[in-house]
Scaffold this motif. Sequence first.
Motif, PDB file in Angstrom:
ATOM      1  N   ARG A 164      -6.677  -0.402 -16.672  1.00 32.55           N
ATOM      2  CA  ARG A 164      -5.587  -0.518 -17.636  1.00 32.55           C
ATOM      3  C   ARG A 164      -4.269  -0.675 -16.886  1.00 32.55           C
ATOM      4  O   ARG A 164      -3.803   0.254 -16.227  1.00 32.55           O
ATOM      5  N   LEU A 165      -3.671  -1.857 -16.991  1.00 31.52           N
ATOM      6  CA  LEU A 165      -2.434  -2.122 -16.267  1.00 31.52           C
ATOM      7  C   LEU A 165      -1.235  -1.470 -16.945  1.00 31.52           C
ATOM      8  O   LEU A 165      -1.146  -1.418 -18.166  1.00 31.52           O
ATOM      9  N   LYS A 166      -0.310  -1.012 -16.122  1.00 33.42           N
ATOM     10  CA  LYS A 166       0.933  -0.418 -16.587  1.00 33.42           C
ATOM     11  C   LYS A 166       2.087  -1.261 -16.057  1.00 33.42           C
ATOM     12  O   LYS A 166       2.051  -1.732 -14.919  1.00 33.42           O
ATOM     13  N   LEU A 167       3.119  -1.437 -16.871  1.00 33.44           N
ATOM     14  CA  LEU A 167       4.308  -2.194 -16.481  1.00 33.44           C
ATOM     15  C   LEU A 167       5.503  -1.245 -16.445  1.00 33.44           C
ATOM     16  O   LEU A 167       5.828  -0.612 -17.449  1.00 33.44           O
ATOM     17  N   PRO A 174      23.871  -0.434  -2.034  1.00 35.46           N
ATOM     18  CA  PRO A 174      22.842   0.359  -1.352  1.00 35.46           C
ATOM     19  C   PRO A 174      21.901   1.042  -2.339  1.00 35.46           C
ATOM     20  O   PRO A 174      22.283   1.366  -3.467  1.00 35.46           O
ATOM     21  N   PHE A 175      20.670   1.259  -1.901  1.00 33.20           N
ATOM     22  CA  PHE A 175      19.718   2.015  -2.705  1.00 33.20           C
ATOM     23  C   PHE A 175      20.220   3.446  -2.927  1.00 33.20           C
ATOM     24  O   PHE A 175      20.811   4.052  -2.033  1.00 33.20           O
ATOM     25  N   PHE A 176      19.957   3.976  -4.108  1.00 29.64           N
ATOM     26  CA  PHE A 176      20.077   5.418  -4.292  1.00 29.64           C
ATOM     27  C   PHE A 176      18.973   6.100  -3.480  1.00 29.64           C
ATOM     28  O   PHE A 176      17.907   5.516  -3.244  1.00 29.64           O
ATOM     29  N   ASP A 177      19.237   7.329  -3.074  1.00 30.76           N
ATOM     30  CA  ASP A 177      18.252   8.079  -2.294  1.00 30.76           C
ATOM     31  C   ASP A 177      16.927   8.171  -3.047  1.00 30.76           C
ATOM     32  O   ASP A 177      16.890   8.608  -4.205  1.00 30.76           O
ATOM     33  N   GLY A 178      15.866   7.741  -2.388  1.00 30.50           N
ATOM     34  CA  GLY A 178      14.536   7.817  -2.978  1.00 30.50           C
ATOM     35  C   GLY A 178      14.112   6.591  -3.747  1.00 30.50           C
ATOM     36  O   GLY A 178      12.940   6.476  -4.126  1.00 30.50           O
ATOM     37  N   ALA A 179      15.024   5.640  -3.971  1.00 31.73           N
ATOM     38  CA  ALA A 179      14.691   4.474  -4.799  1.00 31.73           C
ATOM     39  C   ALA A 179      13.644   3.591  -4.125  1.00 31.73           C
ATOM     40  O   ALA A 179      12.649   3.203  -4.753  1.00 31.73           O
ATOM     41  N   TYR A 180      13.862   3.256  -2.858  1.00 29.51           N
ATOM     42  CA  TYR A 180      12.911   2.367  -2.193  1.00 29.51           C
ATOM     43  C   TYR A 180      11.545   3.025  -2.084  1.00 29.51           C
ATOM     44  O   TYR A 180      10.511   2.379  -2.295  1.00 29.51           O
ATOM     45  N   GLN A 181      11.524   4.298  -1.753  1.00 28.56           N
ATOM     46  CA  GLN A 181      10.254   5.002  -1.619  1.00 28.56           C
ATOM     47  C   GLN A 181       9.488   5.010  -2.947  1.00 28.56           C
ATOM     48  O   GLN A 181       8.255   4.869  -2.970  1.00 28.56           O
ATOM     49  N   MET A 182      10.227   5.166  -4.031  1.00 28.37           N
ATOM     50  CA  MET A 182       9.613   5.143  -5.355  1.00 28.37           C
ATOM     51  C   MET A 182       9.004   3.778  -5.640  1.00 28.37           C
ATOM     52  O   MET A 182       7.850   3.667  -6.087  1.00 28.37           O
ATOM     53  N   LEU A 183       9.757   2.727  -5.372  1.00 27.18           N
ATOM     54  CA  LEU A 183       9.246   1.369  -5.584  1.00 27.18           C
ATOM     55  C   LEU A 183       8.009   1.120  -4.729  1.00 27.18           C
ATOM     56  O   LEU A 183       7.023   0.537  -5.206  1.00 27.18           O
ATOM     57  N   ALA A 184       8.043   1.548  -3.483  1.00 23.29           N
ATOM     58  CA  ALA A 184       6.901   1.325  -2.579  1.00 23.29           C
ATOM     59  C   ALA A 184       5.649   2.039  -3.075  1.00 23.29           C
ATOM     60  O   ALA A 184       4.546   1.481  -3.020  1.00 23.29           O
ATOM     61  N   ARG A 185       5.811   3.274  -3.564  1.00 23.85           N
ATOM     62  CA  ARG A 185       4.658   4.018  -4.078  1.00 23.85           C
ATOM     63  C   ARG A 185       4.048   3.319  -5.282  1.00 23.85           C
ATOM     64  O   ARG A 185       2.826   3.186  -5.391  1.00 23.85           O
ATOM     65  N   HIS A 232       4.411   0.147  -6.150  1.00 23.85           N
ATOM     66  CA  HIS A 232       3.911  -1.176  -5.771  1.00 23.85           C
ATOM     67  C   HIS A 232       2.535  -1.083  -5.106  1.00 23.85           C
ATOM     68  O   HIS A 232       1.715  -2.010  -5.224  1.00 23.85           O
ATOM     69  N   ALA A 233       2.271   0.017  -4.436  1.00 23.14           N
ATOM     70  CA  ALA A 233       0.993   0.193  -3.738  1.00 23.14           C
ATOM     71  C   ALA A 233      -0.164   0.465  -4.693  1.00 23.14           C
ATOM     72  O   ALA A 233      -1.327   0.356  -4.290  1.00 23.14           O
ATOM     73  N   ARG A 234       0.132   0.778  -5.932  1.00 26.51           N
ATOM     74  CA  ARG A 234      -0.922   1.084  -6.889  1.00 26.51           C
ATOM     75  C   ARG A 234      -1.493  -0.197  -7.503  1.00 26.51           C
ATOM     76  O   ARG A 234      -0.730  -1.095  -7.905  1.00 26.51           O
ATOM     77  N   ASP A 235      -2.784  -0.288  -7.610  1.00 29.44           N
ATOM     78  CA  ASP A 235      -3.423  -1.471  -8.191  1.00 29.44           C
ATOM     79  C   ASP A 235      -3.226  -1.563  -9.700  1.00 29.44           C
ATOM     80  O   ASP A 235      -3.359  -2.645 -10.275  1.00 29.44           O
TER      81      ASP A 235
END
Length: 225
Positions: free
Chosen positions: A2-5, A91-102, A104-107
């Motif tokens: 089940r895909l999530k957006l 600039p990114f807010f603190d934690g923004a890039y890490q959140m996106l990366a997590r 994005h890594a999910r199928d």
Amino acid sequence: MRLKLVIFDVDGTLVDSQDLIVEAMRMAFEGQGLLPPSRTDTLGIVGLSLDVAIFKLFPEGEPDLRARLVDGYKAGYMHHRAAVGAAKSSPFFDGAYQMLARLHARDDVLLGIATGKSRRGVDKLIEGHELRGMFVTTQVADDHPSKPHPSMIETAIAETGVTKADTVMIGDTSYDMDMAAAAGVHGIGVAWGYHPVADLGKAHTVVNDFEALQRALDTLWERQS
């Protein structure tokens, strides 16, 4: 599966571009011999399409003058961004890039953008922050009515094939949460952006940092599973 957006607003949600926005608006108004709006008033229109934002700030202006303000803002924005680079000016807010990366890594998760920025502005931001391939759908002001019209979310849903029930809109302004409500999707407000939390009344929940945002998404998806 089940895909999530998960759809993100940009300015005030992922990146802190307030100095760039305020400076560009100052240059636009002073370029026409006008007193610039206050910083608070300028940040209050972040998220709206530029022509709508200028009208909200200067409704008494003649159409041709407002058009020159729009052009002046674009010129000032591009000048300031070019001087310091997209990543440093927004600039990114603190934690923004890490959140996106997590995410994005999910199928089972697709990422999207819904923003009042132009296509050129989004492309520059994605390039500057090295985010190519991160977002499967990017909805911008060039192609839609201004927020809070639901067109951006509805188009993102149509492009990805994800259901409304599995779509989340994340943003910092009342326009984002009103748009989510109009589209019939779950809205999560963020407290670190440009609108007071009190204005995010249509959000299902409001979070104070990206770790809390992750927990809110996990709770939502566990409830839906």
